[in-house]
Design an enzyme around this catalytic site. Structure first.
Site, mmCIF file in Angstrom:
data_model
loop_
_atom_site.group_PDB
_atom_site.id
_atom_site.type_symbol
_atom_site.label_atom_id
_atom_site.label_comp_id
_atom_site.label_asym_id
_atom_site.label_seq_id
_atom_site.Cartn_x
_atom_site.Cartn_y
_atom_site.Cartn_z
ATOM 1 N N LYS A 18 -2.379 9.209 11.882
ATOM 2 C CA LYS A 18 -2.807 10.241 10.673
ATOM 3 C C LYS A 18 -4.187 9.788 9.996
ATOM 4 C CE LYS A 18 0.779 9.016 7.577
ATOM 5 N NZ LYS A 18 0.088 8.165 6.413
ATOM 6 N N ARG A 92 6.395 12.078 0.331
ATOM 7 C CA ARG A 92 7.195 11.258 1.187
ATOM 8 C C ARG A 92 8.699 11.575 1.094
ATOM 9 N NH1 ARG A 92 3.311 7.473 2.786
ATOM 10 N NH2 ARG A 92 4.281 5.504 3.675
ATOM 11 N N ARG A 126 -3.768 -2.851 14.970
ATOM 12 C CA ARG A 126 -4.412 -2.174 13.934
ATOM 13 C C ARG A 126 -5.253 -3.308 13.087
ATOM 14 N NH1 ARG A 126 -1.720 2.661 10.388
ATOM 15 N NH2 ARG A 126 -0.364 0.895 9.727
ATOM 16 N N ARG A 159 -2.772 -5.590 7.707
ATOM 17 C CA ARG A 159 -1.863 -5.482 6.573
ATOM 18 C C ARG A 159 -0.682 -6.129 6.558
ATOM 19 N NH1 ARG A 159 -1.756 1.242 6.150
ATOM 20 N NH2 ARG A 159 0.322 0.352 5.921
ATOM 21 N N ARG A 170 10.130 0.731 8.156
ATOM 22 C CA ARG A 170 9.366 1.693 7.643
ATOM 23 C C ARG A 170 9.549 2.763 8.498
ATOM 24 N NH1 ARG A 170 3.826 -0.929 7.286
ATOM 25 N NH2 ARG A 170 2.971 0.998 7.838
HETATM 26 P P1 AMP Z 1 0.638 4.188 3.901
HETATM 27 O O1 AMP Z 1 -0.658 3.650 4.011
HETATM 28 O O2 AMP Z 1 0.776 5.649 3.627
HETATM 29 O O3 AMP Z 1 1.512 3.724 5.081
HETATM 30 O O4 AMP Z 1 1.397 3.558 2.571
HETATM 31 C C1 AMP Z 1 1.744 2.073 2.439
HETATM 32 C C2 AMP Z 1 2.995 1.774 1.520
HETATM 33 O O5 AMP Z 1 2.585 2.332 0.334
HETATM 34 C C3 AMP Z 1 4.217 2.535 1.911
HETATM 35 O O6 AMP Z 1 4.841 1.579 2.624
HETATM 36 C C4 AMP Z 1 4.855 2.593 0.673
HETATM 37 O O7 AMP Z 1 5.293 1.409 0.125
HETATM 38 C C5 AMP Z 1 3.724 3.032 -0.266
HETATM 39 N N1 AMP Z 1 3.540 4.398 -0.360
HETATM 40 C C6 AMP Z 1 2.597 5.169 0.100
HETATM 41 N N2 AMP Z 1 2.782 6.618 -0.407
HETATM 42 C C7 AMP Z 1 3.832 6.492 -1.177
HETATM 43 C C8 AMP Z 1 4.662 7.727 -1.335
HETATM 44 N N3 AMP Z 1 4.149 9.048 -1.371
HETATM 45 N N4 AMP Z 1 5.882 7.429 -1.876
HETATM 46 C C9 AMP Z 1 6.394 6.244 -2.306
HETATM 47 N N5 AMP Z 1 5.603 4.976 -1.698
HETATM 48 C C10 AMP Z 1 4.488 5.317 -0.974
#
Ligand code: AMP
Length: 216
Positions: A18, A92, A126, A159, A170
């Protein structure tokens, strides 16, 4: 390029591509990319109060509490003003979708439907440039110089939350939480799903879809 304001949500498990698809949408359509993960990570790097609160959840693969995320994201949407955007990583869960819908009229939800085995393999390769959120995938979109960001030359990192155990956790969490969100948007006729194993196969379909939608 397009006169109408277009508000989209992109939904896809972590590692579904994405980020790459969003970047192509930005480059092709000029939409702003508003990524909750990038905003949270930037706050961690800058050691803000928000960053300090979010850090422990992110490092262990848990979601950051709704209250913190919704406040942050609605704040960013307000700053953006009347511009087309694509939301990435938010909402989310259903509670976040409800709060967003009270504020914004979403025009389309792009659902990237990629098998888990493909994602786990992909995430191992990644690397990111943490300050900008730029993502590289070894063997797919490599940096020009190994281990360095193309624009700044700064070192790339992996990461904490891309470790296989954390990724599996996740993905489970993600499916469980997103099912009701997709159902919620689905009921309103807003979801279009793009199935596939490769980003380069999915992107042309997303592009055609958005050209049609954003022109209306
Ligand atoms: P992402 O880069 O979108 O995978 O986000 C990395 C981390 O940030 C996730 O594993 C969550 O811990 C946190 N995170 C990102 N977006 C949200 C959201 N909308 N609600 C809650 N936690 C979030």
């Amino acid at each position: 390029m397009y006169s109408k304001i277009f508000r989209a949500v992109i939904i896809g498990a972590p590692g579904s591509g994405k980020g790459t698809i969003s970047e192509r949408i930005v480059n092709t359509f000029g939409f702003l990319h508003i990524s909750s993960g990038d905003i949270l990570r930037q706050n961690i790097i800058n050691n803000t109060e928000l960053g300090r609160k979010a850090q422990r959840y992110i490092a262990s693969g848990q979601l950051v509490p709704d209250e913190i995320v919704t406040k942050t994201m609605l704040g960013r949407i307000t700053e953006v003003g009347n511009k087309s955007y694509i939301l990435d990583g938010f909402p989310r869960n259903s509670a976040q979708a409800e709060i967003l819908s009270a504020r914004e009229q979403i025009d389309a939800v792009i659902d990237l439907n990629i098998p888990h085995d493909v994602i786990i393999e992909r995430v191992k390769n990644r690397w990111i440039h943490a300050p900008s959120g730029r993502v590289y995938n070894i063997g797919f979109n490599d940096p020009k110089v190994p281990g360095k960001d193309d624009k700044t030359g700064e070192p790339l990192t992996q990461r904490e939350d891309d470790k296989p155990e954390v990724v599996a956790k996740r993905l489970e969490l993600y499916d469980e939480l997103m099912r009701p969100v997709l159902a919620w948007y689905g009921k309103r006729g807003l979801v279009t799903s793009f199935k596939g194993r490769k980003t380069n196969e999915i992107w042309p379909r997303v592009e055609v879809f958005l050209k049609e939608k954003a022109n209306k």
